[in-house]
Design a protein around this motif. Sequence first.
Motif, mmCIF file in Angstrom:
data_model
loop_
_atom_site.group_PDB
_atom_site.id
_atom_site.type_symbol
_atom_site.label_atom_id
_atom_site.label_comp_id
_atom_site.label_asym_id
_atom_site.label_seq_id
_atom_site.Cartn_x
_atom_site.Cartn_y
_atom_site.Cartn_z
ATOM 1 N N VAL A 292 -1.040 -10.838 -10.212
ATOM 2 C CA VAL A 292 -1.401 -12.137 -9.631
ATOM 3 C C VAL A 292 -0.251 -13.136 -9.772
ATOM 4 O O VAL A 292 0.038 -13.907 -8.852
ATOM 5 N N ARG A 293 0.416 -13.105 -10.914
ATOM 6 C CA ARG A 293 1.509 -14.054 -11.165
ATOM 7 C C ARG A 293 2.751 -13.743 -10.324
ATOM 8 O O ARG A 293 3.388 -14.635 -9.777
ATOM 9 N N PHE A 294 3.076 -12.455 -10.271
ATOM 10 C CA PHE A 294 4.320 -12.050 -9.603
ATOM 11 C C PHE A 294 4.046 -10.942 -8.582
ATOM 12 O O PHE A 294 4.566 -9.834 -8.710
ATOM 13 N N PRO A 295 3.239 -11.208 -7.587
ATOM 14 C CA PRO A 295 2.810 -10.146 -6.664
ATOM 15 C C PRO A 295 3.953 -9.421 -5.952
ATOM 16 O O PRO A 295 3.918 -8.198 -5.818
ATOM 17 N N GLN A 296 4.945 -10.162 -5.513
ATOM 18 C CA GLN A 296 6.018 -9.539 -4.740
ATOM 19 C C GLN A 296 6.885 -8.612 -5.587
ATOM 20 O O GLN A 296 7.532 -7.715 -5.058
ATOM 21 N N ARG A 297 6.870 -8.834 -6.881
ATOM 22 C CA ARG A 297 7.594 -7.939 -7.791
ATOM 23 C C ARG A 297 7.015 -6.528 -7.738
ATOM 24 O O ARG A 297 7.719 -5.537 -7.982
ATOM 25 N N TYR A 298 5.729 -6.422 -7.400
ATOM 26 C CA TYR A 298 5.041 -5.130 -7.355
ATOM 27 C C TYR A 298 4.754 -4.663 -5.932
ATOM 28 O O TYR A 298 4.032 -3.693 -5.724
ATOM 29 N N LYS A 332 -3.822 -4.007 7.497
ATOM 30 C CA LYS A 332 -3.046 -2.902 8.069
ATOM 31 C C LYS A 332 -2.431 -2.013 6.996
ATOM 32 O O LYS A 332 -2.322 -0.801 7.175
ATOM 33 N N ASN A 333 -2.037 -2.613 5.883
ATOM 34 C CA ASN A 333 -1.361 -1.840 4.841
ATOM 35 C C ASN A 333 -1.964 -2.154 3.467
ATOM 36 O O ASN A 333 -1.503 -3.065 2.774
ATOM 37 N N PRO A 334 -2.992 -1.409 3.061
ATOM 38 C CA PRO A 334 -3.643 -1.676 1.769
ATOM 39 C C PRO A 334 -2.694 -1.614 0.565
ATOM 40 O O PRO A 334 -2.960 -2.261 -0.454
ATOM 41 N N SER A 335 -1.610 -0.871 0.680
ATOM 42 C CA SER A 335 -0.686 -0.742 -0.455
ATOM 43 C C SER A 335 0.017 -2.054 -0.785
ATOM 44 O O SER A 335 0.632 -2.178 -1.843
ATOM 45 N N THR A 336 -0.093 -3.048 0.110
ATOM 46 C CA THR A 336 0.520 -4.351 -0.149
ATOM 47 C C THR A 336 -0.502 -5.368 -0.661
ATOM 48 O O THR A 336 -0.194 -6.555 -0.793
ATOM 49 N N TYR A 337 -1.714 -4.900 -0.934
ATOM 50 C CA TYR A 337 -2.776 -5.766 -1.447
ATOM 51 C C TYR A 337 -3.170 -5.337 -2.857
ATOM 52 O O TYR A 337 -3.179 -4.143 -3.176
ATOM 53 N N LEU A 338 -3.520 -6.314 -3.667
ATOM 54 C CA LEU A 338 -4.014 -6.043 -5.013
ATOM 55 C C LEU A 338 -5.495 -5.703 -4.979
ATOM 56 O O LEU A 338 -5.934 -4.718 -5.573
ATOM 57 N N ASN A 339 -6.272 -6.525 -4.271
ATOM 58 C CA ASN A 339 -7.729 -6.357 -4.279
ATOM 59 C C ASN A 339 -8.212 -5.719 -2.990
ATOM 60 O O ASN A 339 -7.796 -6.098 -1.901
ATOM 61 N N TRP A 340 -9.114 -4.749 -3.152
ATOM 62 C CA TRP A 340 -9.609 -3.997 -1.996
ATOM 63 C C TRP A 340 -10.802 -4.673 -1.333
ATOM 64 O O TRP A 340 -10.771 -4.978 -0.151
#
Length: 373
Positions: A292-298, A332-340
């Motif tokens: 949540v803090r650093f989403p783009q890092r992951y 479109k791309n679930p791998s770029t989301y944290l929550n489903w």
Amino acid sequence: MKHTIPFILSLFLFLLSIQLIPSHAFDSIFSFGDSYTDTGNLNVLAKKLKSSPVPSDNLPYGQTFFRRPSHRFSDGRLIVDFFAEEFGLPYLKPYLGKNGSFRQGANFAVEGATALDPTFFKEHNLTSYEDPLSTSLSSQLQWFKELKPSLCQTTKECRDYFSRSLFIVGHIEGRDYVLVPSSKLPMMVSYAEKIIRIIAGIIKELLDQGAQTVVVPGNMPTGCLPAKLDVFDLYAYDKSSYDPKTGCIERYNTLSRHHNYLLLKAVKELRVNYPQAKIIYADFYEPVLNFVRFPQRYGFISKPLVVCCGKGGKYNYSLIETCSSPNVTVCKNPSTYLNWDGLSLTEAAYRYIANSWLKGPYADPPIVDAHKN
């Protein structure tokens, strides 16, 4: 000399092959928990009771990896699935399916399960929630005891068998807290110790049965769940209640930290009483909070509290039209989301957490290292 070289070469290759065999392998996995671990038990129960369809019975649940509904509350694999892959074991079958052999493990987890018995919530006027399916942690332990005679007979045989098994007790307690309205959270602080005693009691029973490696996940930051945030925004909005760095509800996260403090304390006490066992505390809180803090890092989108499979609102979540409902859209791309879906995480998030528990840094000790020693 001609015969010596081939012999030395063969010996070298043999020794190399031994090194390549994982020294941390388990023969079976047994899992207890809720939707973060359930691989189909809720679906079995729903069909038996002829209740309303379970969302994970339909696409888009399962679309990313299985390409079909997999009875998992995610777009793909769960943490326990990555454990199975790591140790060369089949994906865990739901125990209630009673389908085939469980020699290589069984899953007792059920979506919606709680650590506390559901009657506790009604008796203390905490929520109107009822569990007609009887899926609490104590029920799951009873299912394990029912299965045990088919796995081993004598005390020695059972201890030997379970010593080569990986046990996962949780995540389960999150539901206990999520069910409770924010106005009654102070009461849950005092009940946290009761929840911990139940979890510790289950772990103790498993250790007494011969378990040697037990993974005990803590609570995730429940104040960061879009489903909780959506309801809180509607009925209890107060700007000061949110963490300005994350947008999460601080009072829920404070309760999660308190729970994890007590759980880790209980784990340390169990380690003293069972020095031969590897009791692993798995941190669920920090990795999710870091997402949540650093989403783009992951590799996640810049708005990590937005749901992949949902509809409308600030969080793309609707309590009425949830994931798998007819008019709900999927990212479109679930791998770029944290929550489903508002409560569950995506396969991408579970993959990272699973690896961080298997090899560090979010497990004490890492699962792979624990079994090597």
